[in-house]
Design a protein around this motif. Sequence first.
Motif, PDB file in Angstrom:
ATOM      1  N   GLY A  75       0.839  -1.146   0.050  1.00 49.19           N
ATOM      2  CA  GLY A  75      -0.116  -0.061  -0.041  1.00 49.19           C
ATOM      3  C   GLY A  75       1.012   1.198   0.009  1.00 49.19           C
ATOM      4  O   GLY A  75       1.944   1.249  -0.340  1.00 49.19           O
ATOM      5  N   GLN A  76       0.283   2.551   0.303  1.00 51.42           N
ATOM      6  CA  GLN A  76       0.946   3.794   0.463  1.00 51.42           C
ATOM      7  C   GLN A  76       2.101   3.619   1.455  1.00 51.42           C
ATOM      8  O   GLN A  76       2.914   4.462   1.397  1.00 51.42           O
ATOM      9  CB  GLN A  76      -0.258   4.699   0.839  1.00 51.42           C
ATOM     10  N   GLU A  77       1.923   2.819   2.264  1.00 46.62           N
ATOM     11  CA  GLU A  77       3.002   2.817   3.531  1.00 46.62           C
ATOM     12  C   GLU A  77       4.309   2.220   2.912  1.00 46.62           C
ATOM     13  O   GLU A  77       5.691   2.519   3.694  1.00 46.62           O
ATOM     14  CB  GLU A  77       2.562   1.980   4.684  1.00 46.62           C
ATOM     15  N   GLY A  78       4.281   1.438   1.958  1.00 46.21           N
ATOM     16  CA  GLY A  78       5.643   0.932   1.190  1.00 46.21           C
ATOM     17  C   GLY A  78       5.374  -0.298   1.072  1.00 46.21           C
ATOM     18  O   GLY A  78       4.637  -1.019   1.436  1.00 46.21           O
ATOM     19  N   ARG A  79       6.649  -0.968   0.537  1.00 53.94           N
ATOM     20  CA  ARG A  79       6.778  -2.211   0.362  1.00 53.94           C
ATOM     21  C   ARG A  79       7.756  -3.073   1.313  1.00 53.94           C
ATOM     22  O   ARG A  79       8.130  -4.415   1.086  1.00 53.94           O
ATOM     23  CB  ARG A  79       7.337  -2.446  -1.030  1.00 53.94           C
ATOM     24  N   GLN A  80       8.339  -2.447   2.511  1.00 55.89           N
ATOM     25  CA  GLN A  80       8.910  -3.046   3.329  1.00 55.89           C
ATOM     26  C   GLN A  80       8.490  -4.646   3.720  1.00 55.89           C
ATOM     27  O   GLN A  80       9.017  -5.493   3.911  1.00 55.89           O
ATOM     28  CB  GLN A  80       9.333  -2.174   4.540  1.00 55.89           C
ATOM     29  N   ALA A  81       6.987  -4.514   4.217  1.00 57.99           N
ATOM     30  CA  ALA A  81       6.392  -5.850   4.712  1.00 57.99           C
ATOM     31  C   ALA A  81       6.315  -6.737   3.690  1.00 57.99           C
ATOM     32  O   ALA A  81       6.305  -7.860   3.985  1.00 57.99           O
ATOM     33  CB  ALA A  81       5.132  -5.206   5.181  1.00 57.99           C
ATOM     34  N   VAL A  82       6.158  -6.265   2.279  1.00 60.16           N
ATOM     35  CA  VAL A  82       6.130  -7.084   1.379  1.00 60.16           C
ATOM     36  C   VAL A  82       7.084  -7.956   1.029  1.00 60.16           C
ATOM     37  O   VAL A  82       7.442  -9.162   0.903  1.00 60.16           O
ATOM     38  CB  VAL A  82       5.650  -6.333   0.149  1.00 60.16           C
ATOM     39  N   MET A  83       8.526  -7.173   1.136  1.00 57.43           N
ATOM     40  CA  MET A  83       9.809  -7.526   0.924  1.00 57.43           C
ATOM     41  C   MET A  83      10.099  -8.835   2.110  1.00 57.43           C
ATOM     42  O   MET A  83      10.905  -9.947   1.436  1.00 57.43           O
ATOM     43  CB  MET A  83      10.600  -6.816   0.770  1.00 57.43           C
ATOM     44  N   ALA A  84       9.419  -8.909   3.170  1.00 56.97           N
ATOM     45  CA  ALA A  84       9.843  -9.762   4.220  1.00 56.97           C
ATOM     46  C   ALA A  84       8.723 -10.735   4.350  1.00 56.97           C
ATOM     47  O   ALA A  84       8.901 -11.502   5.348  1.00 56.97           O
ATOM     48  CB  ALA A  84      10.050  -8.924   5.430  1.00 56.97           C
ATOM     49  N   SER A  85       7.775 -10.746   3.694  1.00 60.01           N
ATOM     50  CA  SER A  85       6.553 -11.665   3.791  1.00 60.01           C
ATOM     51  C   SER A  85       6.603 -12.979   2.905  1.00 60.01           C
ATOM     52  O   SER A  85       7.509 -12.822   1.843  1.00 60.01           O
ATOM     53  CB  SER A  85       5.304 -11.161   3.492  1.00 60.01           C
ATOM     54  N   ASP A  86       5.985 -13.848   3.336  1.00 56.69           N
ATOM     55  CA  ASP A  86       5.695 -14.929   2.391  1.00 56.69           C
ATOM     56  C   ASP A  86       4.507 -14.823   1.121  1.00 56.69           C
ATOM     57  O   ASP A  86       4.695 -15.433   0.014  1.00 56.69           O
ATOM     58  CB  ASP A  86       5.295 -16.331   3.204  1.00 56.69           C
ATOM     59  N   PHE A  87       3.531 -14.116   1.722  1.00 51.49           N
ATOM     60  CA  PHE A  87       2.460 -13.623   0.626  1.00 51.49           C
ATOM     61  C   PHE A  87       2.173 -12.236   0.574  1.00 51.49           C
ATOM     62  O   PHE A  87       2.305 -11.712   1.654  1.00 51.49           O
ATOM     63  CB  PHE A  87       1.035 -14.352   0.830  1.00 51.49           C
TER      64      PHE A  87
END
Length: 221
Positions: free
Chosen positions: A13-25
């Motif tokens: 989302g607008q908060e960035g992709r940091q969580a996505v880079m560290a996630s499985d899905f």
Amino acid sequence: MIQMADVGVGICGQEGRQAVMASDFAMGQFCFLKRLLLVHGHWNYQRMAYMILYNFYRNAVFVLMLFWYILHTAYSATLALTDWSSVFYSLIYTSVPTVVVGILDKDLSHNTLLYYPRLYEAGLRNEGYNMTLFWITMLDTLWQSLVLFYVPFFTYNISTMDIWSMGSLWTIAVVILVNIHLAMDIQRWVLITHLAIWGSIAATFLCMVLIDSIPIFPNYG
């Protein structure tokens, strides 16, 4: 938080992709989380739980069949199956149905899982895989391996069949057995499932004919 979880799901989302880079899905909206958990989460648990039990069964019934043979040869190094048969059992004869069912099988439709969200709790309660189911599977494996070995053994005990021909019979029998066992548990039949199950049995007969046609192998002819 994602790094401490068993499975990490990140929202892009607008908060960035940091969580996505560290996630499985990763997903774009929170509304997708409901389907991810209730539908795909349930399907994945049911498939994995069954495949673990089935793979224990599939390999144990083959090994136990050879164990009963060793008992009748006084623990000698005598072989009834060629090395190719042992390798092809996991590589060709039974691998494709396991992969196909592990990917495509579904016990319930997605509409049912969304309408009854409490079905997701089956995984939390370990209903698909637990020690009770494991030992029941092992007892079933023990029984089936005894039948698998001794029915052909006593049927051809006084015949002129050599040990290599008996080994070919045992190989075909165990492949048919484990594939029929899998077919009885399949919840959702599609074309590729039929091709995988019955095609594997047909491939076993074809490979046995080809192996028996090579002069350097002990069961030639």
